[in-house]
Design a protein around this motif. Structure first.
Motif, mmCIF file in Angstrom:
data_model
loop_
_atom_site.group_PDB
_atom_site.id
_atom_site.type_symbol
_atom_site.label_atom_id
_atom_site.label_comp_id
_atom_site.label_asym_id
_atom_site.label_seq_id
_atom_site.Cartn_x
_atom_site.Cartn_y
_atom_site.Cartn_z
ATOM 1 N N ASN A 105 47.948 41.428 44.385
ATOM 2 C CA ASN A 105 48.104 40.101 45.002
ATOM 3 C C ASN A 105 47.961 38.833 43.906
ATOM 4 O O ASN A 105 48.552 37.983 43.898
ATOM 5 C CB ASN A 105 47.068 39.534 46.175
ATOM 6 N N SER A 106 46.917 39.315 43.068
ATOM 7 C CA SER A 106 46.674 37.930 42.034
ATOM 8 C C SER A 106 47.949 38.142 41.194
ATOM 9 O O SER A 106 48.498 36.638 40.673
ATOM 10 C CB SER A 106 45.543 38.398 41.199
ATOM 11 N N GLU A 109 50.524 35.874 42.810
ATOM 12 C CA GLU A 109 50.196 34.441 42.697
ATOM 13 C C GLU A 109 50.453 34.025 41.226
ATOM 14 O O GLU A 109 51.241 32.847 41.188
ATOM 15 C CB GLU A 109 48.540 34.289 42.911
ATOM 16 N N GLU A 112 54.111 33.241 41.100
ATOM 17 C CA GLU A 112 54.626 32.083 41.896
ATOM 18 C C GLU A 112 54.458 30.956 40.968
ATOM 19 O O GLU A 112 55.199 30.024 41.004
ATOM 20 C CB GLU A 112 54.045 32.086 43.217
ATOM 21 N N SER A 125 45.588 31.527 37.115
ATOM 22 C CA SER A 125 45.933 32.695 37.890
ATOM 23 C C SER A 125 45.787 33.749 36.966
ATOM 24 O O SER A 125 45.496 34.958 37.208
ATOM 25 C CB SER A 125 47.299 32.381 38.516
#
Ligand code: HEC
Length: 152
Positions: A105-106, A109, A112, A125
């Motif tokens: 998930n990180s 991110e 993104e 991040s």
């Protein structure tokens, strides 16, 4: 030409049994052990992290994004190895999996914010992502290495 093919099938079966038997032997022997696929996967993650760092210092956000996506989509070990890891981890497997999810998930991110060319967001991040690597290592690296490779 039937006989040679039967012979080769027999040989192949013998070889498969040898290969299938070897992990059990490896876990009890003190001799050097073939590394887990997991270790190769980990070194690939490390390479991607390095590419991301290089992308940050050159402000090549596309490079950061792509490296982060490859981390986010990184494959797990093959099913047989996964089964061995799960058998060893027992009830800790949920925690191990949670660490893995955090890394995926990180990384997503990070990809993104890199796509938005948000430099500060990328730095923050990236740091979060690195913490997810560290957290799993602090809990699980040693026990797994001791179990699968013996004392090192
Ligand atoms: C879910 C747990 C977990 C997560 C998350 C994780 N690792 Fe690992 N990592 C391990 C384990 C277990 C080992 C030991 C594997 C072995 O030695 O076969 C390892 C070993 C490594 C190694 C090899 C070092 C050595 O001891 O030989 C590197 C490099 C590495 N990890 C990088 C990373 C990076 C980079 C990330 C984050 C992007 C990450 N890992 C996230 C569990 C994890």
């Amino acid at each position: 030409m039937k006989i040679p093919s039967i012979v080769s099938v027999g040989l192949f079966a013998g070889l498969t049994i040898l290969i299938a038997a070897s992990p059990a032997v490896a876990e009890t022997a003190a001799a050097p052990v073939e590394p887990l696929e997991l270790r190769k996967i980990m070194w690939n993650l490390s390479k991607e992290m390095q590419l991301a760092v290089d992308g940050i210092v050159t402000e090549n956000w596309r490079q950061v994004e792509q490296a982060a996506m490859r981390i986010a989509d990184h494959p797990g070990p093959p099913p047989a190895e996964k089964a061995r890891i799960m058998a060893f981890m027992g009830s800790d497997m949920g925690q191990f999996k949670a660490h893995d999810d955090k890394t995926h998930n990180s990384a997503r991110e990070l990809a993104e914010v890199a796509a938005k060319e948000d430099a500060d967001g990328v730095i923050s991040s990236f740091s979060t992502l690195q913490e997810t690597c560290l957290a799993c290592h602090q809990s699980f690296r040693k026990p797994i290495q001791q179990h699968f490779y013996g004392q090192q």
